[in-house]
Write a protein that holds these residues in place. Structure first.
Motif, PDB file in Angstrom:
ATOM      1  N   ARG A 102       0.814  -1.224   0.000  1.00  0.00           N
ATOM      2  CA  ARG A 102       0.000   0.000   0.000  1.00  0.00           C
ATOM      3  C   ARG A 102       0.839   1.261   0.000  1.00  0.00           C
ATOM      4  O   ARG A 102       0.309   2.367  -0.075  1.00  0.00           O
ATOM      5  N   SER A 107       1.585   1.991  -6.009  1.00  0.00           N
ATOM      6  CA  SER A 107       0.328   1.500  -5.443  1.00  0.00           C
ATOM      7  C   SER A 107      -0.808   2.453  -5.768  1.00  0.00           C
ATOM      8  O   SER A 107      -1.925   2.026  -6.110  1.00  0.00           O
ATOM      9  N   VAL A 123      -6.183  -4.269  -2.296  1.00  0.00           N
ATOM     10  CA  VAL A 123      -4.822  -3.977  -1.855  1.00  0.00           C
ATOM     11  C   VAL A 123      -4.377  -5.072  -0.897  1.00  0.00           C
ATOM     12  O   VAL A 123      -5.018  -5.297   0.134  1.00  0.00           O
ATOM     13  N   ASP A 125      -1.563  -6.182   1.597  1.00  0.00           N
ATOM     14  CA  ASP A 125      -0.408  -5.687   2.345  1.00  0.00           C
ATOM     15  C   ASP A 125       0.541  -6.832   2.680  1.00  0.00           C
ATOM     16  O   ASP A 125       0.105  -7.908   3.095  1.00  0.00           O
ATOM     17  N   THR A 150      -0.560   5.957   2.704  1.00  0.00           N
ATOM     18  CA  THR A 150      -1.683   5.071   3.022  1.00  0.00           C
ATOM     19  C   THR A 150      -2.971   5.874   3.099  1.00  0.00           C
ATOM     20  O   THR A 150      -4.025   5.430   2.617  1.00  0.00           O
ATOM     21  N   LYS A 154      -6.432   5.452   0.759  1.00  0.00           N
ATOM     22  CA  LYS A 154      -7.790   5.218   1.276  1.00  0.00           C
ATOM     23  C   LYS A 154      -8.846   5.954   0.471  1.00  0.00           C
ATOM     24  O   LYS A 154     -10.004   5.525   0.398  1.00  0.00           O
ATOM     25  N   TYR A 160      -8.888  -3.908   1.607  1.00  0.00           N
ATOM     26  CA  TYR A 160      -7.569  -4.314   2.080  1.00  0.00           C
ATOM     27  C   TYR A 160      -7.579  -5.757   2.579  1.00  0.00           C
ATOM     28  O   TYR A 160      -8.520  -6.208   3.247  1.00  0.00           O
ATOM     29  N   TYR A 161      -6.492  -6.462   2.269  1.00  0.00           N
ATOM     30  CA  TYR A 161      -6.247  -7.807   2.780  1.00  0.00           C
ATOM     31  C   TYR A 161      -4.808  -7.856   3.292  1.00  0.00           C
ATOM     32  O   TYR A 161      -3.959  -7.031   2.900  1.00  0.00           O
ATOM     33  N   LEU A 171      -2.212  -3.718   9.821  1.00  0.00           N
ATOM     34  CA  LEU A 171      -3.021  -2.719   9.133  1.00  0.00           C
ATOM     35  C   LEU A 171      -3.835  -1.865  10.103  1.00  0.00           C
ATOM     36  O   LEU A 171      -4.188  -0.722   9.797  1.00  0.00           O
ATOM     37  N   ILE A 176      -6.999   0.663   9.480  1.00  0.00           N
ATOM     38  CA  ILE A 176      -7.592  -0.170   8.432  1.00  0.00           C
ATOM     39  C   ILE A 176      -8.057  -1.499   9.019  1.00  0.00           C
ATOM     40  O   ILE A 176      -7.280  -2.197   9.683  1.00  0.00           O
ATOM     41  N   ALA A 178      -8.936  -4.984   7.845  1.00  0.00           N
ATOM     42  CA  ALA A 178      -8.776  -5.821   6.657  1.00  0.00           C
ATOM     43  C   ALA A 178      -9.961  -6.741   6.451  1.00  0.00           C
ATOM     44  O   ALA A 178     -10.656  -7.121   7.407  1.00  0.00           O
TER      45      ALA A 178
END
Length: 380
Positions: A102, A107, A123, A125, A150, A154, A160-161, A171, A176, A178
């Motif tokens: 990210r 990115s 995304v 990470d 970051t 957003k 996000y994963y 995260l 964040i 995930a």
């Protein structure tokens, strides 16, 4: 979900070497094998040449760039060549966009392309701690950079994963939550079968019965290389006849070379085939790293039935769910390395069983096909 078109954004890609690079290449191949079209968008970090080429059934778009900080931070050059490549990328019909990591300007480019195609970017990470360059002043700036970029990311509304549970936890430091884990992967049987015929024990004069403890990775401070050097001098390990073999290259190569001899050997940077051969001959992998997203080296070691002694970094608890699979260290100190190796060698007969359990686990759960399926689901 088969027969779709995916763009994978990765700031770096082979021939540049690294964990994210290997992940992107492996994932791209798996998606193609599942009947998808794949475009990898990356930077021409190694001077291969900008443009779009076909590699192993995958279209690879390389942008001209300025490889800052030894190539660790590539910045695309916004010139005619770059515009031409991006124009071709924009014309592609895409069903999903995956952005690896990210915190690169690359990115943000991936997220922008996703938005242009009316898609929500995914995304993934790959970290579990702040980036570090071993310079206190630079590292403070890098932390600020991570938060700023970051926050900018957003605004594109990505999903996000994390590459591991540790990444998912990390995260949260950026506010964040995930969606889940999309793990690193390996073709365990293929990797094991790729091993060269190189005889490291013979080359290094290490008896077949002597404990061989290996490290594979970049020779940088955050990998715990100095702790291994210090541990190699410990008399309690000498009593067991332990030999440490370090495979890799990097800024600490001079220190490793100076420490060579006795219980410490350095074999430099190895090919994939030679690394597999080394792991097949080793009794234990030692990885006292400060941070990993999901270490590829751990997957490679498990594929070769080599148990691991590792700090509590990304991927460690996935591959070592309990003490029958390996050992997770309390910290990355040389004291912990020595204490835990002694404990493992006092019951050395258990090491082979640990390795076999790890090999079964990685073969069953961490295949590229499983990870490719997870990407397809995340991009729905």
């Amino acid at each position: 979900m088969e027969g779709c078109s995916y763009a994978l954004f990765s700031a770096q890609y082979p021939p540049h070497m690294g964990g994210i690079e290997s992940f992107t290449q492996g994932l791209a191949s798996a998606l193609v094998e599942r009947g998808n079209d794949v475009l990898v968008v990356t930077n021409d970090t190694d001077g291969v040449g900008s443009g779009i080429v076909r590699e192993r059934g995958v279209d690879v778009a390389r942008l001209p760039c300025r490889p800052l900080i030894g190539g660790r931070l590539p910045l695309a050059l916004h010139n005619a060549s770059c515009s031409e490549v991006l124009s071709e990328v924009s014309k592609r019909k895409l069903d999903g966009v995956l952005v690896n990591a990210r915190f690169y300007p690359h990115s943000l480019l991936g997220m922008r392309v996703a938005r242009e195609h009316g898609l929500s970017p995914v995304v993934l990470d790959h970290g579990s701690a702040y980036l570090t360059f071993g310079n206190p002043v630079l590292d403070v700036g890098v932390r600020m950079w991570e938060h700023v970029i970051t926050m900018m990311g957003k605004s594109y509304g990505p999903r996000y994963y994390g590459i591991s549970e540790k990444s998912v936890d990390w995260l949260r430091a950026f506010g964040i939550r995930a969606c889940g884990v999309i793990p690193n992967a390996i073709d365990a049987a293929s990797y094991r079968g790729s091993a060269s015929s190189r005889d490291f024990r013979g080359e290094l004069g290490v008896a077949g019965s002597a404990p061989l403890v290996v490290f594979v990775g970049r020779l940088i401070p955050e990998k715990g290389v100095r702790s291994i050097i210090e541990a190699s001098r410990d008399k309690s390990l000498a009593a067991f006849g332990v030999t440490f073999v370090l495979a890799g290259d990097g800024p600490l190569a001079g220190e490793v070379r100076a420490a060579e001899g006795g219980a410490l050997r350095w074999v430099g940077r190895l090919s994939r085939e030679d690394t597999a051969a080394l792991l097949l001959q080793a009794n234990l992998l030692c990885l006292p790293s400060r941070s990993e997203g999901f270490s590829t080296t751990l997957l490679e070691a498990a594929s070769c039935a080599c148990p691991a002694l590792v700090t509590d970094v990304g991927g460690a608890r996935e591959l070592i769910p309990d003490g029958s699979y390996g050992k997770i260290m309390a910290d990355a100190s040389s004291r912990s390395i020595v204490r835990d190796i002694v404990a493992l060698l006092e019951r050395r007969e258990n090491l082979a069983a640990m390795g076999r359990r790890g090999q079964r686990l990685v073969s069953e759960l961490f295949s590229w096909d499983n990870t490719a399926r997870a990407i397809e689901q995340a991009c729905l």
